[in-house]
Design a protein around this motif. Structure first.
Motif, PDB file in Angstrom:
ATOM      1  N   ASP A 194      -0.417  23.288  10.489  1.00 35.73           N
ATOM      2  CA  ASP A 194       0.380  22.550  11.468  1.00 35.73           C
ATOM      3  C   ASP A 194       1.813  23.078  11.544  1.00 35.73           C
ATOM      4  OD1 ASP A 194      -1.742  20.940  12.158  1.00 35.73           O
ATOM      5  OD2 ASP A 194      -1.188  19.325  10.776  1.00 35.73           O
ATOM      6  N   ASP A 195       2.313  23.623  10.445  1.00 34.98           N
ATOM      7  CA  ASP A 195       3.686  24.121  10.425  1.00 34.98           C
ATOM      8  C   ASP A 195       3.879  25.358  11.297  1.00 34.98           C
ATOM      9  OD1 ASP A 195       4.596  22.143   8.634  1.00 34.98           O
ATOM     10  OD2 ASP A 195       3.835  23.288   6.930  1.00 34.98           O
ATOM     11  N   PHE A 196       2.775  26.055  11.611  1.00 34.79           N
ATOM     12  CA  PHE A 196       2.884  27.239  12.462  1.00 34.79           C
ATOM     13  C   PHE A 196       3.058  26.873  13.938  1.00 34.79           C
ATOM     14  CE2 PHE A 196       0.820  28.920   8.676  1.00 34.79           C
ATOM     15  CZ  PHE A 196       1.504  30.118   8.480  1.00 34.79           C
ATOM     16  N   ASN A 197       2.818  25.619  14.267  1.00 32.54           N
ATOM     17  CA  ASN A 197       2.975  25.171  15.653  1.00 32.54           C
ATOM     18  C   ASN A 197       4.370  24.585  15.843  1.00 32.54           C
ATOM     19  OD1 ASN A 197       2.315  24.530  18.314  1.00 32.54           O
ATOM     20  ND2 ASN A 197       1.583  22.489  17.736  1.00 32.54           N
ATOM     21  N   ALA A 198       5.361  25.477  15.771  1.00 30.63           N
ATOM     22  CA  ALA A 198       6.745  25.003  15.867  1.00 30.63           C
ATOM     23  C   ALA A 198       7.615  26.076  16.501  1.00 30.63           C
ATOM     24  CB  ALA A 198       7.269  24.650  14.474  1.00 30.63           C
ATOM     25  N   ALA A 199       8.674  25.636  17.160  1.00 30.81           N
ATOM     26  CA  ALA A 199       9.635  26.570  17.740  1.00 30.81           C
ATOM     27  C   ALA A 199      10.268  27.399  16.625  1.00 30.81           C
ATOM     28  CB  ALA A 199      10.715  25.799  18.495  1.00 30.81           C
ATOM     29  N   GLY A 200      10.453  28.682  16.886  1.00 32.32           N
ATOM     30  CA  GLY A 200      11.024  29.568  15.878  1.00 32.32           C
ATOM     31  C   GLY A 200       9.995  30.299  15.058  1.00 32.32           C
ATOM     32  N   VAL A 201       8.748  29.824  15.080  1.00 35.90           N
ATOM     33  CA  VAL A 201       7.649  30.513  14.381  1.00 35.90           C
ATOM     34  C   VAL A 201       7.122  31.615  15.297  1.00 35.90           C
ATOM     35  CG1 VAL A 201       5.306  30.305  13.479  1.00 35.90           C
ATOM     36  CG2 VAL A 201       7.002  28.536  12.976  1.00 35.90           C
ATOM     37  N   VAL A 202       6.961  32.815  14.738  1.00 35.66           N
ATOM     38  CA  VAL A 202       6.486  33.961  15.515  1.00 35.66           C
ATOM     39  C   VAL A 202       5.077  34.332  15.069  1.00 35.66           C
ATOM     40  CG1 VAL A 202       6.887  36.367  16.132  1.00 35.66           C
ATOM     41  CG2 VAL A 202       8.835  34.826  15.772  1.00 35.66           C
ATOM     42  N   LEU A 203       4.149  34.360  16.013  1.00 35.23           N
ATOM     43  CA  LEU A 203       2.781  34.763  15.752  1.00 35.23           C
ATOM     44  C   LEU A 203       2.479  36.040  16.524  1.00 35.23           C
ATOM     45  CD1 LEU A 203       0.942  31.317  16.125  1.00 35.23           C
ATOM     46  CD2 LEU A 203       1.887  32.352  14.048  1.00 35.23           C
ATOM     47  N   THR A 204       1.562  36.848  15.997  1.00 35.10           N
ATOM     48  CA  THR A 204       1.176  38.089  16.674  1.00 35.10           C
ATOM     49  C   THR A 204      -0.334  38.105  16.896  1.00 35.10           C
ATOM     50  OG1 THR A 204       0.842  39.371  14.642  1.00 35.10           O
ATOM     51  CG2 THR A 204       3.072  39.302  15.554  1.00 35.10           C
ATOM     52  N   CYS A 205      -0.766  38.920  17.870  1.00 35.38           N
ATOM     53  CA  CYS A 205      -2.181  39.077  18.169  1.00 35.38           C
ATOM     54  C   CYS A 205      -2.366  40.352  18.975  1.00 35.38           C
ATOM     55  CB  CYS A 205      -2.731  37.873  18.941  1.00 35.38           C
ATOM     56  SG  CYS A 205      -1.940  37.636  20.559  1.00 35.38           S
ATOM     57  N   ARG A 206      -3.605  40.750  19.171  1.00 32.92           N
ATOM     58  CA  ARG A 206      -3.903  41.942  19.974  1.00 32.92           C
ATOM     59  C   ARG A 206      -4.038  41.541  21.437  1.00 32.92           C
ATOM     60  NH1 ARG A 206      -8.768  44.241  21.424  1.00 32.92           N
ATOM     61  NH2 ARG A 206      -9.911  43.007  19.877  1.00 32.92           N
ATOM     62  N   ARG A 207      -3.319  42.230  22.265  1.00 32.83           N
ATOM     63  CA  ARG A 207      -3.290  41.936  23.695  1.00 32.83           C
ATOM     64  C   ARG A 207      -4.701  41.958  24.294  1.00 32.83           C
ATOM     65  NH1 ARG A 207       1.317  42.933  26.052  1.00 32.83           N
ATOM     66  NH2 ARG A 207       1.697  44.712  24.648  1.00 32.83           N
ATOM     67  N   GLY A 208      -5.039  40.922  25.058  1.00 27.83           N
ATOM     68  CA  GLY A 208      -6.327  40.858  25.728  1.00 27.83           C
ATOM     69  C   GLY A 208      -7.459  40.307  24.879  1.00 27.83           C
ATOM     70  N   ALA A 209      -7.212  40.065  23.603  1.00 25.59           N
ATOM     71  CA  ALA A 209      -8.261  39.557  22.709  1.00 25.59           C
ATOM     72  C   ALA A 209      -8.310  38.033  22.762  1.00 25.59           C
ATOM     73  CB  ALA A 209      -8.016  40.019  21.276  1.00 25.59           C
ATOM     74  N   VAL A 210      -9.456  37.475  22.363  1.00 23.84           N
ATOM     75  CA  VAL A 210      -9.602  36.016  22.353  1.00 23.84           C
ATOM     76  C   VAL A 210      -8.653  35.371  21.367  1.00 23.84           C
ATOM     77  CG1 VAL A 210     -11.997  36.063  23.113  1.00 23.84           C
ATOM     78  CG2 VAL A 210     -11.490  36.177  20.669  1.00 23.84           C
ATOM     79  N   HIS A 223       5.797  35.560  11.443  1.00 18.67           N
ATOM     80  CA  HIS A 223       5.280  34.680  10.400  1.00 18.67           C
ATOM     81  C   HIS A 223       3.809  34.937  10.079  1.00 18.67           C
ATOM     82  CE1 HIS A 223       8.942  32.559  11.548  1.00 18.67           C
ATOM     83  NE2 HIS A 223       8.840  31.832  10.446  1.00 18.67           N
ATOM     84  N   ALA A 224       2.999  35.190  11.132  1.00 16.97           N
ATOM     85  CA  ALA A 224       1.555  35.308  10.901  1.00 16.97           C
ATOM     86  C   ALA A 224       0.896  36.057  12.042  1.00 16.97           C
ATOM     87  CB  ALA A 224       0.919  33.920  10.749  1.00 16.97           C
ATOM     88  N   VAL A 225      -0.279  36.594  11.750  1.00 17.54           N
ATOM     89  CA  VAL A 225      -1.108  37.276  12.740  1.00 17.54           C
ATOM     90  C   VAL A 225      -2.456  36.566  12.813  1.00 17.54           C
ATOM     91  CG1 VAL A 225      -1.872  38.923  10.972  1.00 17.54           C
ATOM     92  CG2 VAL A 225      -2.180  39.481  13.400  1.00 17.54           C
ATOM     93  N   ILE A 226      -3.030  36.489  13.995  1.00 20.20           N
ATOM     94  CA  ILE A 226      -4.367  35.921  14.168  1.00 20.20           C
ATOM     95  C   ILE A 226      -5.294  37.039  14.643  1.00 20.20           C
ATOM     96  CG2 ILE A 226      -5.788  34.238  15.405  1.00 20.20           C
ATOM     97  CD1 ILE A 226      -3.324  32.491  15.687  1.00 20.20           C
ATOM     98  N   ALA A 227      -6.406  37.216  13.941  1.00 22.49           N
ATOM     99  CA  ALA A 227      -7.354  38.285  14.266  1.00 22.49           C
ATOM    100  C   ALA A 227      -8.742  37.857  13.828  1.00 22.49           C
ATOM    101  CB  ALA A 227      -6.961  39.594  13.575  1.00 22.49           C
ATOM    102  N   SER A 228      -9.729  38.624  14.263  1.00 21.81           N
ATOM    103  CA  SER A 228     -11.111  38.343  13.880  1.00 21.81           C
ATOM    104  C   SER A 228     -11.348  38.745  12.434  1.00 21.81           C
ATOM    105  CB  SER A 228     -12.081  39.108  14.793  1.00 21.81           C
ATOM    106  OG  SER A 228     -11.944  38.695  16.128  1.00 21.81           O
ATOM    107  N   GLU A 229     -12.076  37.915  11.729  1.00 22.45           N
ATOM    108  CA  GLU A 229     -12.470  38.262  10.376  1.00 22.45           C
ATOM    109  C   GLU A 229     -13.416  39.455  10.405  1.00 22.45           C
ATOM    110  OE1 GLU A 229     -10.840  37.527   7.854  1.00 22.45           O
ATOM    111  OE2 GLU A 229     -11.754  35.814   6.834  1.00 22.45           O
ATOM    112  N   PRO A 230     -13.408  40.327   9.382  1.00 21.12           N
ATOM    113  CA  PRO A 230     -12.717  40.140   8.101  1.00 21.12           C
ATOM    114  C   PRO A 230     -11.348  40.789   8.015  1.00 21.12           C
ATOM    115  CG  PRO A 230     -14.235  41.954   7.908  1.00 21.12           C
ATOM    116  CD  PRO A 230     -14.366  41.459   9.331  1.00 21.12           C
ATOM    117  N   LYS A 231     -10.745  41.203   9.137  1.00 21.57           N
ATOM    118  CA  LYS A 231      -9.460  41.910   9.065  1.00 21.57           C
ATOM    119  C   LYS A 231      -8.373  41.113   8.350  1.00 21.57           C
ATOM    120  CE  LYS A 231     -10.119  44.986  13.032  1.00 21.57           C
ATOM    121  NZ  LYS A 231      -9.661  45.370  14.394  1.00 21.57           N
ATOM    122  N   PRO A 232      -8.185  39.813   8.636  1.00 21.82           N
ATOM    123  CA  PRO A 232      -7.161  39.073   7.898  1.00 21.82           C
ATOM    124  C   PRO A 232      -7.417  39.034   6.390  1.00 21.82           C
ATOM    125  CG  PRO A 232      -7.743  37.911   9.899  1.00 21.82           C
ATOM    126  CD  PRO A 232      -8.744  39.007   9.746  1.00 21.82           C
TER     127      PRO A 232
END
Length: 278
Positions: free
Chosen positions: A147-163, A196-205
């Motif tokens: 829940d703490d990642f859903n806040a202003a100032g938190v930076v998340l990354t992901c691969r463009r165009g991915a789910v 702060h964090a990256v979201i990707a498909s397992e098992p990469k994380p």
């Protein structure tokens, strides 16, 4: 004709109809069994499995041999059937058409169950589960819950165009989302301490955490989303669907599938044996 005789005649006719229907049903079942992939495998003495190379599901080792979770599953399946195994590497885009064309008996390739695919093939019960996961920077996100990642100032990354980018926007709408052209860039941004964090498909994380234990951690043991992987079969083959589903059930209950999956997805004890192009 007397009423009693009429009743007897009607009963006899009904009995004959039931017998005829039962005979037809038995003939249909016999025909289905005779054409089942299970009978073909028994007669051939070889189980042909369609696979698509993808770490760590199926990949080449340094000797060019196929290894991975799917390969272990296919090997045990063939051994339990008392037949030889023939793995048939196939490009992912053509693996379902190749199954339908009879190039192999079953797909064991980390294929997730979804409605579109299920219109074309039949799926067994799941034998593995994966999904989307988050890897976070230890310094920036120390002590964070999800829940703490859903806040202003938190930076998340992901691969463009991915789910994963869609998931990040839906699950963490208040965070700042940065999109990159590939997963490597998205992960590096977090490793460098710029996000702060990256979201990707397992098992990469999970693998990234194993490779960078001083920098990264998994905020949650459970994935953010879960998908169910199953064997894919040609339609119209109830015997094969029954056999493979029961094989999965047995090896789920005895713990073999979980133990084997954990080896390939939760460790990298096998990594040094993998070929350089994987």
């Amino acid at each position: 004709m007397k009423f009693g005789q009429m009743i007897k005649t009607a009963i006899s006719a009904a009995a004959l109809s039931i017998i005829a229907a039962t005979t037809v049903q038995a003939d249909v079942q016999q025909d289905l069994s005779a054409t089942s992939a299970i009978e073909q495998i028994k007669q051939r003495g070889v189980l042909r499995v369609g696979v698509s190379t993808f770490v760590p599901w199926a990949m080449r080792d340094k000797n060019g041999e196929l290894v991975g979770f799917e390969i272990d599953v296919a090997k045990k399946l063939a051994a339990d059937m008392g037949v030889e195994l023939e793995s048939v590497p196939t490009a992912w885009a053509g693996i379902i058409p190749a199954l339908i064309a009879g190039k192999f008996d079953v797909i064991i390739g980390g294929m997730s169950i979804n409605a579109e695919r299920n219109m074309t093939v039949n799926f067994t019960i799941p034998y593995a589960h994966s999904g989307q996961q988050m890897a976070a920077n230890k310094k920036l996100a120390d002590g964070f819950t999800l829940d703490d990642f859903n806040a202003a100032g938190v930076v998340l990354t992901c691969r463009r165009g991915a789910v994963t980018c869609d998931l990040a926007q839906e699950r963490f709408p208040n965070a700042d989302l940065r999109r990159f052209d590939d997963d490597a860039q998205a992960f590096q941004e977090v490793i460098n301490g710029n996000a702060h964090a990256v979201i990707a498909s397992e098992p990469k994380p999970s693998f990234s955490v194993l490779e960078n234990p001083d920098t990264l951690f998994l905020p949650s043991d459970e994935p953010l989303t879960q998908s169910d992987e199953a064997f894919a079969l040609r339609k119209g083959d109830p015997d094969a669907l029954n056999f493979f589903s029961n094989w999965i059930l047995v090896n789920t209950n005895n713990g073999w599938l979980k133990k084997t999956h954990s080896y390939w997805f939760k460790t990298q004890e096998w990594a040094d044996n993998v070929g350089p192009d994987q």
